[in-house]
Design a protein around this motif. Structure first.
Motif, PDB file in Angstrom:
ATOM      1  N   ASP A  64      15.098  19.192 -12.235  1.00 16.26           N
ATOM      2  CA  ASP A  64      16.513  19.564 -12.198  1.00 16.26           C
ATOM      3  C   ASP A  64      17.388  18.576 -12.961  1.00 16.26           C
ATOM      4  O   ASP A  64      18.490  18.915 -13.370  1.00 16.26           O
ATOM      5  N   GLN A  65      16.922  17.360 -13.112  1.00 20.10           N
ATOM      6  CA  GLN A  65      17.609  16.368 -13.926  1.00 20.10           C
ATOM      7  C   GLN A  65      16.553  15.395 -14.437  1.00 20.10           C
ATOM      8  O   GLN A  65      15.374  15.531 -14.116  1.00 20.10           O
ATOM      9  N   ALA A  66      16.952  14.468 -15.263  1.00 18.78           N
ATOM     10  CA  ALA A  66      15.978  13.542 -15.847  1.00 18.78           C
ATOM     11  C   ALA A  66      15.123  12.937 -14.745  1.00 18.78           C
ATOM     12  O   ALA A  66      15.639  12.365 -13.787  1.00 18.78           O
ATOM     13  N   SER A  67      13.798  13.082 -14.890  1.00 19.05           N
ATOM     14  CA  SER A  67      12.886  12.763 -13.798  1.00 19.05           C
ATOM     15  C   SER A  67      11.908  11.662 -14.194  1.00 19.05           C
ATOM     16  O   SER A  67      11.153  11.811 -15.153  1.00 19.05           O
ATOM     17  N   ILE A  68      11.904  10.594 -13.426  1.00 21.84           N
ATOM     18  CA  ILE A  68      11.054   9.432 -13.689  1.00 21.84           C
ATOM     19  C   ILE A  68       9.862   9.427 -12.737  1.00 21.84           C
ATOM     20  O   ILE A  68       9.999   9.694 -11.546  1.00 21.84           O
ATOM     21  N   LEU A  99      19.654  10.411 -13.483  1.00 21.98           N
ATOM     22  CA  LEU A  99      18.220  10.178 -13.348  1.00 21.98           C
ATOM     23  C   LEU A  99      17.793  10.190 -11.887  1.00 21.98           C
ATOM     24  O   LEU A  99      18.521   9.734 -11.010  1.00 21.98           O
ATOM     25  N   GLU A 100      16.585  10.704 -11.650  1.00 24.00           N
ATOM     26  CA  GLU A 100      16.039  10.682 -10.307  1.00 24.00           C
ATOM     27  C   GLU A 100      14.545  10.392 -10.346  1.00 24.00           C
ATOM     28  O   GLU A 100      13.878  10.597 -11.371  1.00 24.00           O
ATOM     29  N   SER A 101      14.021   9.908  -9.231  1.00 22.50           N
ATOM     30  CA  SER A 101      12.586   9.737  -9.076  1.00 22.50           C
ATOM     31  C   SER A 101      11.986  11.077  -8.684  1.00 22.50           C
ATOM     32  O   SER A 101      12.415  11.701  -7.710  1.00 22.50           O
TER      33      SER A 101
END
Length: 252
Positions: A64-68, A99-101
Motif C-alpha cells: 500500500d506504500q513503500a515497503s521495507i 515508508l512502512e515495514s
C-alpha cells in the motif's frame, strides 16, 4: 556459472570517477541478465559499498506504500545475504507516511529477488535494504528521504524496472505487431522514458509511465533518480538497452 555468463569482464570507457546508483531490468536472466550484468559490473568497478538499497517494482497486491524488509537475511542459491537492519531502521524513522515495514509485500515479488544473486556474486560482503515502491506521486520523495540517511560511498542504490510490456498477452498493441511495433517501442515509447531518466527528471517518471505504459517499476525509477539528485548528481548515463525481442524473437 549460470550467473557469470551474464557479467562482462569489465566495462570500458567509464569516465565518471564513481557511481552511486543504477537501474536494472528484471524480466528473468534469459532476457535481461546480460543488460543487468553490465550495470552491476560498472557499479562494481566504480564503487565499494557496504550496503545497497534496492528499490523494487510492485507486481503484487500486498503493498500500500513503500515497503521495507527490515531485518534478517534473504536466501538464494548462492547462499544468504544480510539485510542492513540498522539502515532500515533509520529509513523507517524518516516518515511513516512514506515508508512502512512490510515483509509480506516482498514474499511473492520477483523484481528484487532476481537482483540479489548479482550482488552476492560481485559484492560478496555487502548488505541490502529491499524497498518496494509503488508508481505513486510520492515516489521521488521516497528516494529523497532515503538519501538523508543512506550516503555514498558506503551506500549506493539500485532500481529494478522493465520497460514497455508490449503484445497481445499484455493487452497493449498500439503500433500493431511486427517490426513496426518493435521500432515504435524502441524509438518512441521507451525512448521518451529513457530521456527523462538521463536528465534525472524524477518528478516526471511516474506520470510518463502511467500515460504511456513504458515502465512497470516507475516508482522505483523515480526513487533512485531522486536519490542520485539528492547526492548532487546531475545526469545519468545509458550503459545498455535491450528488449526481449533482441534476445529471442521467436519467444516474444
Amino acid at each position: 556459472a549460470e550467473l557469470a555468463k551474464y557479467i562482462p569482464e569489465q566495462i570500458p570507457d567509464l569516465t565518471m570517477p564513481d557511481l552511486i546508483a543504477g537501474i536494472v531490468p528484471h524480466a528473468g536472466w534469459f532476457y535481461s541478465g546480460a543488460t543487468a550484468g553490465k550495470v552491476y559490473r560498472a557499479l562494481q568497478q566504480k564503487s565499494k559499498p557496504k550496503t545497497i538499497v534496492l528499490f523494487g517494482a510492485v507486481h503484487t497486491a500486498d503493498v500500500d506504500q513503500a515497503s521495507i524488509w527490515p531485518k534478517g537475511k534473504w536466501q538464494t542459491p548462492l547462499g544468504e545475504i544480510e539485510v542492513d537492519a540498522d539502515l532500515a531502521e533509520k529509513i523507517l524513522a524518516l516518515d511513516s507516511n512514506l515508508l512502512e515495514s512490510n515483509e509480506r509485500g516482498h514474499l511473492y515479488e520477483h523484481s528484487l529477488e532476481v537482483q540479489v544473486p548479482f550482488i552476492q556474486y560481485l559484492f560478496p560482503n555487502t548488505k541490502i535494504v529491499p524497498i518496494l515502491v509503488e508508481p505513486c506521486s510520492a515516489a521521488s520523495k521516497i528516494g529523497e528521504a532515503v538519501a538523508q540517511v543512506a550516503k555514498p560511498p558506503d551506500v549506493i542504490a539500485i532500481a529494478s524496472s522493465d520497460m514497455t510490456h508490449y503484445g497481445e498477452r499484455f493487452g497493449f498493441t498500439p503500433a500493431g505487431m511486427g517490426k513496426k511495433a518493435l521500432d515504435w517501442v524502441k524509438e518512441k515509447n521507451d525512448r521518451s522514458l529513457i530521456e527523462l531518466m538521463q536528465k534525472l527528471a524524477a518528478d516526471q517518471i511516474v506520470e510518463e509511465a502511467c500515460k504511456h505504459h513504458n515502465a512497470c517499476g516507475s516508482g522505483a525509477i523515480a526513487a533512485v533518480l531522486s536519490f542520485a539528485k539528492a547526492h548532487h548528481r546531475t545526469q545519468a548515463h545509458l550503459l545498455a538497452y535491450t528488449t526481449s525481442w533482441d534476445v529471442d524473437p521467436e519467444r516474444t
